[in-house]
Design a protein around this motif. Structure first.
Motif, PDB file in Angstrom:
ATOM      1  N   TRP A 173      -1.432  10.030  13.347  1.00  0.00           N
ATOM      2  CA  TRP A 173      -1.627   8.920  12.403  1.00  0.00           C
ATOM      3  C   TRP A 173      -2.749   7.988  12.869  1.00  0.00           C
ATOM      4  N   THR A 174      -3.257   7.245  11.905  1.00  0.00           N
ATOM      5  CA  THR A 174      -4.305   6.255  12.162  1.00  0.00           C
ATOM      6  C   THR A 174      -3.977   4.978  11.398  1.00  0.00           C
ATOM      7  N   TRP A 175      -4.001   3.867  12.123  1.00  0.00           N
ATOM      8  CA  TRP A 175      -3.865   2.545  11.493  1.00  0.00           C
ATOM      9  C   TRP A 175      -5.256   1.939  11.346  1.00  0.00           C
ATOM     10  N   GLU A 176      -5.527   1.365  10.173  1.00  0.00           N
ATOM     11  CA  GLU A 176      -6.751   0.592   9.962  1.00  0.00           C
ATOM     12  C   GLU A 176      -6.393  -0.767   9.374  1.00  0.00           C
ATOM     13  N   LEU A 177      -6.896  -1.829   9.995  1.00  0.00           N
ATOM     14  CA  LEU A 177      -6.664  -3.190   9.533  1.00  0.00           C
ATOM     15  C   LEU A 177      -8.010  -3.837   9.247  1.00  0.00           C
ATOM     16  N   ARG A 178      -8.142  -4.412   8.062  1.00  0.00           N
ATOM     17  CA  ARG A 178      -9.353  -5.126   7.671  1.00  0.00           C
ATOM     18  C   ARG A 178      -8.957  -6.500   7.140  1.00  0.00           C
TER      19      ARG A 178
ATOM     20  N   GLY B 106      -4.579 -18.224   1.777  1.00  0.00           N
ATOM     21  CA  GLY B 106      -3.338 -18.072   2.519  1.00  0.00           C
ATOM     22  C   GLY B 106      -3.328 -16.713   3.181  1.00  0.00           C
ATOM     23  N   LEU B 107      -2.135 -16.209   3.505  1.00  0.00           N
ATOM     24  CA  LEU B 107      -2.014 -14.866   4.077  1.00  0.00           C
ATOM     25  C   LEU B 107      -1.587 -13.906   2.973  1.00  0.00           C
ATOM     26  N   ASP B 108      -2.470 -12.970   2.642  1.00  0.00           N
ATOM     27  CA  ASP B 108      -2.199 -11.961   1.616  1.00  0.00           C
ATOM     28  C   ASP B 108      -2.326 -10.587   2.264  1.00  0.00           C
ATOM     29  N   VAL B 109      -1.208  -9.884   2.414  1.00  0.00           N
ATOM     30  CA  VAL B 109      -1.187  -8.593   3.108  1.00  0.00           C
ATOM     31  C   VAL B 109      -1.004  -7.477   2.088  1.00  0.00           C
ATOM     32  N   ARG B 110      -1.965  -6.559   2.060  1.00  0.00           N
ATOM     33  CA  ARG B 110      -1.873  -5.380   1.187  1.00  0.00           C
ATOM     34  C   ARG B 110      -1.629  -4.159   2.066  1.00  0.00           C
TER      35      ARG B 110
ATOM     36  N   LYS C 178      -1.784 -16.322  10.160  1.00  0.00           N
ATOM     37  CA  LYS C 178      -1.368 -17.345   9.197  1.00  0.00           C
ATOM     38  C   LYS C 178      -2.203 -17.332   7.923  1.00  0.00           C
ATOM     39  N   ARG C 179      -3.459 -16.900   8.003  1.00  0.00           N
ATOM     40  CA  ARG C 179      -4.326 -16.894   6.825  1.00  0.00           C
ATOM     41  C   ARG C 179      -5.216 -15.663   6.839  1.00  0.00           C
ATOM     42  N   GLY C 180      -5.704 -15.297   5.637  1.00  0.00           N
ATOM     43  CA  GLY C 180      -6.627 -14.183   5.504  1.00  0.00           C
ATOM     44  C   GLY C 180      -6.107 -13.129   4.546  1.00  0.00           C
ATOM     45  N   ASN C 181      -7.019 -12.487   3.831  1.00  0.00           N
ATOM     46  CA  ASN C 181      -6.662 -11.339   2.990  1.00  0.00           C
ATOM     47  C   ASN C 181      -6.785 -10.086   3.851  1.00  0.00           C
ATOM     48  N   MET C 182      -5.642  -9.461   4.147  1.00  0.00           N
ATOM     49  CA  MET C 182      -5.629  -8.370   5.104  1.00  0.00           C
ATOM     50  C   MET C 182      -5.142  -7.073   4.467  1.00  0.00           C
ATOM     51  N   GLY C 183      -5.923  -6.018   4.631  1.00  0.00           N
ATOM     52  CA  GLY C 183      -5.532  -4.696   4.191  1.00  0.00           C
ATOM     53  C   GLY C 183      -5.037  -3.881   5.366  1.00  0.00           C
ATOM     54  N   VAL C 184      -3.840  -3.292   5.234  1.00  0.00           N
ATOM     55  CA  VAL C 184      -3.232  -2.492   6.299  1.00  0.00           C
ATOM     56  C   VAL C 184      -3.006  -1.085   5.756  1.00  0.00           C
TER      57      VAL C 184
END
Length: 294
Positions: A21-26, A32-36, A59-65
């Motif tokens: 597996w591979t995790w990628e976080l951008r 605010g904190l928005d996690v997709r 605490k903040r940032g638009n993050m793609g996981v």
């Protein structure tokens, strides 16, 4: 704590029990904190734990996981649909007797959809939980990598923010030292204006005194200067403490801008007006960079 940016990237790899597996976080800026979260390979069950792990660290940032899972070919078994294969063999033999075309081999027939099918191997709960733990451990590594990247970007931000605050302080000092901003200069200017009005006509001395006091208050910028100095000190304190200070800095920029506007409205000569306008430009530059701070 240091200033942290909301921009970052992280990637980690892992493998266990025939799975890779591979995790990628951008991460980019966000109010605010928005996690997709995007998980594949049957690991959708981990979404709640993934969101919880990310929210505990940021605490903040638009993050793609994103989790991409690859399963080794030898981790599963195959079943043969013997009835379908027998029927295909019979058809092939029939054509073999009546046609000059080649009927193919058993290997060819096995490639027909529905003849050979992968069978998921059954695994116990303990095996699955152990693999989930390994996958989540890789996520923890990716989260720390993301935190390090955001902190590295934050160091660059910190230097720029402090530079803007220094420029604000320098401009405020220039405004404070303007000749037209000094008390004696304001007094002399009002005295001259009153004498000109008295020479032009008759006025009620009491009313004239009230108007003069009001004009003196409006021309005095010492209160704005004091508040700007207080905001400068507050900004430096925030940068020293670090952490998730983006919202506080954004509010402080609004207060900076409010005092700069008042300073411009009270300006009574070109030197002070220029200081006020320059101050507004620097504050805009500061606020633009603040949008990147967690």
């Amino acid at each position: 704590m240091t200033v942290s940016s909301m921009t970052g990237f992280a990637r980690t790899d892992g493998a266990a029990d025939g799975f890779g597996w591979t995790w990628e976080l951008r991460s980019v800026n966000g109010k605010g904190l928005d996690v997709r979260v995007r998980l594949n390979g049957g690991f959708e069950r981990l979404e709640a734990k993934v969101r919880d792990a990310v929210s505990q660290r940021f605490k903040r940032g638009n993050m793609g996981v994103t989790l991409n899972v690859v399963r080794s070919a030898d981790t599963g078994a195959y079943s043969v649909n013997r009835e379908l294969l027998a029927e295909l063999v019979s058809i092939a033999e029939e054509f073999d007797n009546t046609s000059s075309l080649s009927s193919g081999t058993i290997a060819d027939l096995l490639n027909v959809r529905g003849v050979l099918e992968a069978v998921e191997t059954q695994e116990d709960e303990a095996t699955r939980d152990a693999r989930d733990d390994a996958v989540l451990a890789s996520l923890a590594d990716a989260i720390e990598q993301m935190a390090d990247h955001r902190a590295e970007e934050g160091q660059k931000l910190d230097a720029m923010l402090r530079g803007h605050v220094d420029n604000i302080e320098e401009t405020v000092t220039r405004a404070e030292n303007c000749a037209s901003a000094r008390g004696d200069a304001i007094k002399e200017r009002l005295k001259r204006q009153i004498e000109e009005l008295m020479d032009a006509g008759k006025f009620d001395p009491e009313r004239l005194h009230q108007e003069a006091a009001l004009l003196a208050t409006k021309a005095d910028i010492r209160e704005e200067i004091d508040r700007l100095k207080a905001h400068i000190s507050a900004a430096r304190d925030m940068l020293t403490k670090g952490g998730a200070i983006g919202r506080k800095l954004d509010f402080l920029c609004q207060e900076f801008n409010r005092e700069a506007n008042t300073l411009c409205s009270k300006a009574n000569d070109i030197e002070l007006t220029n200081c006020g306008m320059e101050l507004k430009v620097i504050i805009d530059q500061l606020r633009e960079q603040v949008q990147n701070v967690e």
